[in-house]
Every structure is written in structure tokens, then in C-alpha cells.
Design a protein around this motif. Sequence first.
Motif: not given
Length: 374
Positions: A139-149
Motif C-alpha cells: 500500500s506504500n506507493l514506494r514499497g516496490e522501490l524499497v524492495i528493490m533497494n
Amino acid sequence: MNAIYDIIGIPFGYLMMLIYRIFQNYAVSIIVFTIVTKIILLPVNFKTQKNAARMQLLTPKLEKLRKSYSNNPQRLQEEQQKLYIQEGINPMGSCLPAFIQMFLLFGVLDVVYKPITHILRFSKGIRKEAAAIAGTKLSNLRGELVIMNDLNDEPSKYSGLLDGEFRTKVREFSDNFTIFGANLGKVPSIHVDWSSRESIVLFFIPICAGLAQLIASVYSQIHQRKVNPNMQSNGCLTFMMYFMPLLSVWFAYSVPAGVGFYWIWSALFSFFITFALNHYFTPERTEAINEKEKEKARIYAEKHPEKKTFMQRMLEQQELANQQNSGKNGKKPNGEKASRSEMNKFNRDKIKEARKRMAEKYGDVYDDNDIDED
């Protein structure tokens, strides 16, 4: 708000996925994506530019109306709307591209924020597991970028997802998620580390985005002054010309660099399209187009008298409002003071209209003679 991103992001996600599979580089894919969307929007831009060019032809007539009715704003508005109807021009026609650009931005943001969804196409269940490992939420808009990093920092944590397939594909994509060594999924910072090439590249992306938009704005104003030398300088427009690029720079420092990178190319391609269309719509060609459009509007109005244009509906609403206001302030729609008999007639007409509407609503019989004459 996330629902809006999801809905608009779906078609853009498929488009970006297709482009990425061809070029296998995210930065190149954004450039190609921008070109494709500009081509799709070209008919809209053409129509908008044509409308703007035709509006330029009306400038002398509009100025004449402003001088003639400078002391009567209501009458001025009515006469301007009548002129737009006669010329077959919708002065609000330039608003459509602005709305489309806004929806485009929502789609681009969603694609940049959610590459695991739109490009790698992993299921929601797998993405939820990855989000739990990274300590974030989908639900966090930047969640997938957090996963990638997080995966790039500690890849071993994700070895159990699809027997390591998730880790492999995300790391491969991360390697292509760059421009000049800078990860486009990262948010630029004004506190630049001059010893880091990535930090320097990310720092300049928002600045370049603002400069590209400033170039387009300055050119637009120069062109306006060229086609309309008598145009008076407008402090508000000048302020907006510089403020909007600055605002975009500030915004680009708060979103992933991929968004700012998209803005750079979007502004540059918009500039080239506007430049080409401005040279296409010469005064002679615009005059010929204007006469043809006026004739088309006249023929259509004759064939479809029951169908009213946007400007015709606006004019009717304005006239109705003026009539209602005239009853309240004791004046005619043209601003002149109404006599007592005229006011009485106006009030009787209003009562008749109200009774007629009530009769139609409840199925009663309506008779105009129910109201006694004074």
C-alpha cells in the motif's frame, strides 16, 4: 489516491513492459515511452494548436467588444460568447491537453514506482512476501522501490522466493534501471555527494527537467508576442512562466528520478511539436482553416438545430442568470433600469414558469390564465 494510480497505471504498465522487453534498458524505455505517448496525443495537440491560432484571429474583434462594453461586464460576456458561437470556436478547448497530461503523469508515476508489478509482472502474493521481507507494505506507493533497494543490499534474504527466481529477475532489472550509473528508482537529493557519480546525476535530473520546461515556456511567450505584437505584458503570466518550472524542480526532488527523467523528454518533445505546429499554422493557412471551420459549424447547425454547442448552452445559462438577476436588482439584462410595468411582467413570467414546471412534475393541467393581469 492509490486507486487512481492503479487504474491509470495499468495501460501504461503494459505499454512500458512491451517497450522494455524490446530495448532492455529502463532509461531508453522512458524515452521511447514518451515518444509513443506524444504520437498518441498528436491529434489532440494539433486541434489545440489550431484552436489557439484561430483565437488569435479573434483578438481584434474581442478588443473592440471590450472597448464597447467596458462599463457593462454582463453584456460583454454575452457578446463574447455570441462571437465564439459565430466563429465556431470553444475558448475552453485548450484545457483538454492539460487534463490528459495530468492523467499521463499519474500513469508514469505508477509505472516508475511499481516496476515489479508492471514490468516484471510478479503476482500480488509474491510481491506481498517480498514486501514483508523488506519491512514495507504494498500500500506504500514506494514499497516496490524499497524492495528493490533492500534486495540489492541483502539479496540472500530473498533466495526462498520462487527458488531464487524473484531475486535474479529483480537484480537483473535493477542493473537496467539506470542512466549513467544512477538508479532511476532513487529520489534525488539537493545534498549532493560530489565524489559519487550517481549522486551527481540524480542531482542534475530535476534541474534539467526544470530547464526543459522553462525553454518551452519562454518559447511559447516569445511566439505569442510575435503573433500578437499589441499584447500587453502580464505580470501574472510572467510569474507563472518562471514559477512552474521551479515548482517542477522542487517536485522532482521528492519523487523517483525516473519521473524527472520523463519530464525532461516530455518537455523537449512538447517543445519540438509546438515549434513545428506554430510554423505550420501560418496566418494565411489559419485564415483559410477558419473560414472552412465556420462554414462547417454553420452547416451542422442548420442540419441539427436541436443540438446545441457548449458555447450555446453557456450563453443560454448566462442569459437566464441575467434575467433572474435583473428581477432582483430592478434592472433589465442590458443594465438599464426597468419600469414598474416591466418589473410586474417579469415577475408574472417567473411565476408562470414556476407553475408550469410544477404542473409538468406532478401531471397537473396548467393554464396561463390562472394568473391575474395587473
